[in-house]
Write an enzyme that holds these catalytic residues in place. Structure first.
Site, PDB file in Angstrom:
ATOM      1  N   SER A  52     -28.171  44.945   2.468  1.00 46.39           N
ATOM      2  CA  SER A  52     -27.367  45.650   1.462  1.00 46.39           C
ATOM      3  C   SER A  52     -27.734  45.163   0.067  1.00 46.39           C
ATOM      4  O   SER A  52     -27.433  45.821  -0.928  1.00 46.39           O
ATOM      5  CB  SER A  52     -25.872  45.416   1.717  1.00 46.39           C
ATOM      6  OG  SER A  52     -25.599  44.035   1.842  1.00 46.39           O
ATOM      7  N   GLU A 188     -20.128  48.710  12.961  1.00 49.11           N
ATOM      8  CA  GLU A 188     -19.916  49.314  11.636  1.00 49.11           C
ATOM      9  C   GLU A 188     -19.540  50.803  11.736  1.00 49.11           C
ATOM     10  O   GLU A 188     -20.116  51.546  12.541  1.00 49.11           O
ATOM     11  CB  GLU A 188     -21.203  49.178  10.788  1.00 49.11           C
ATOM     12  CG  GLU A 188     -21.061  49.851   9.415  1.00 49.11           C
ATOM     13  CD  GLU A 188     -22.135  49.459   8.401  1.00 49.11           C
ATOM     14  OE1 GLU A 188     -23.016  48.640   8.717  1.00 49.11           O
ATOM     15  OE2 GLU A 188     -22.074  50.011   7.283  1.00 49.11           O
TER      16      GLU A 188
HETATM   17  O1  KIV Z   1     -26.628  44.639   5.011  1.00 47.80           O
HETATM   18  C1  KIV Z   1     -25.439  44.321   5.167  1.00 47.80           C
HETATM   19  O2  KIV Z   1     -24.777  43.809   4.266  1.00 47.80           O
HETATM   20  C2  KIV Z   1     -24.860  44.565   6.487  1.00 47.80           C
HETATM   21  C3  KIV Z   1     -23.374  44.505   6.591  1.00 47.80           C
HETATM   22  C4  KIV Z   1     -22.813  45.743   6.041  1.00 47.80           C
HETATM   23  C5  KIV Z   1     -22.930  44.245   7.966  1.00 47.80           C
HETATM   24  O3  KIV Z   1     -25.549  44.848   7.413  1.00 47.80           O
END
Ligand code: KIV
Length: 270
Positions: A52, A188
């Protein structure tokens, strides 16, 4: 509630996380640098260096262009800041397209960083990859339900577990991942009742994001949780502070004081 003060904290291990299932909710948050990792380390069980970061840190529209070099760089920073939490590196898109590629990249993670585990998106179709990593002593966290790395091939971000077929398929995914050796699973973007059924079906902990209250733990992206990411706000995000607003106010004060030659004052001058 057993949030410990920094001095009391003992190191969180894979066994700690497994032992928390159904006993104590697991707290996980993302971090991308040492500064925030050091603060988060005081009260979370797991720090995820999530891909992310490609959106909230790099400003891209999705996670797909994150690569191993970027993930390793940020994981090294997080490992410098966090001393107690379990640290998980999110394997980026394209880094686990087959067992050999996945193993080479995951071995690189262990060689180049102090991360304790890697995370891989995918259900039964990637259980073979998880198994191969676990057989080679690499700890793996699974990730099922809404999988941001597959947003283009799946045609968008879609909540899963809305009907019996979808719930059964998610349960099959979770069981396959557990059998392959994963120590925990991120769930998720899944209906709360579906996440409850998944959590009941497996012996390893589930960590939810947009999956309701019945999972064994929760994860949030830090810039969402603290109100820094302003491009969009999914329904599941709770903002625990208005980070961007606070920064703007402080920055405005600093800028005004510089303009008016009020800063630096005597107290901040040699
Ligand atoms: O990339 C991320 O931060 C994640 C979380 C949303 C679990 O995979």
């Amino acid at each position: 509630m057993s949030i410990q003060t920094p001095k009391e904290r003992s190191k969180v291990t894979i066994s700690t996380i497994k032992s928390m299932k159904s006993i104590e909710p697991i707290v996980m948050i993302t971090a991308y640098d040492a500064l925030f990792a050091k603060i988060f380390d005081e009260s979370v069980d797991i720090i995820l260096v999530g891909d992310s970061l490609n959106m909230s840190f790099m400003g891209k529209n999705d996670t797909l262009s994150a690569n191993m070099e970027i993930m390793i760089y940020h994981t090294k920073a997080v490992c410098s800041g966090a001393k107690s939490a379990l640290i998980v590196l999110d394997m980026p898109f394209g880094s686990y397209t087959n067992e050999d590629i996945a193993l080479k990249n995951a071995v690189d993670v262990y060689r180049k960083t102090d991360a304790h585990a890697v995370k891989i998106e995918g259900g039964k179709e990637r259980a073979n990859i998880i198994k191969r990593l676990c057989e080679n002593s690499i700890a793996v966290m699974g990730h099922i339900g809404l999988m941001p790395q597959f947003v283009r091939s799946e045609g968008g971000y879609r909540v899963k577990g809305k009907d019996t077929q979808s719930v059964n398929s998610l349960i099959e995914d979770a069981l396959a991942i557990e059998k392959a050796g994963a120590f925990a699973i991120v769930v998720e973007g899944v209906k709360s009742e579906a996440a409850k059924a998944i959590t009941k079906a497996v012996k390893i902990p589930t960590i939810g994001i947009g999956a309701g209250v019945h999972t064994d733990g929760q994860v949030l992206v830090w810039s969402d949780a603290f109100g820094f990411f302003e491009d969009f706000k999914p329904k599941f995000v709770k903002e625990y502070m208005s980070g961007a607003k606070l920064i703007r106010e402080a920055l405005f004060k600093y800028a005004s004081e510089v303009k008016k030659r009020e800063f630096p004052d005597r107290e901040h001058t040699y």
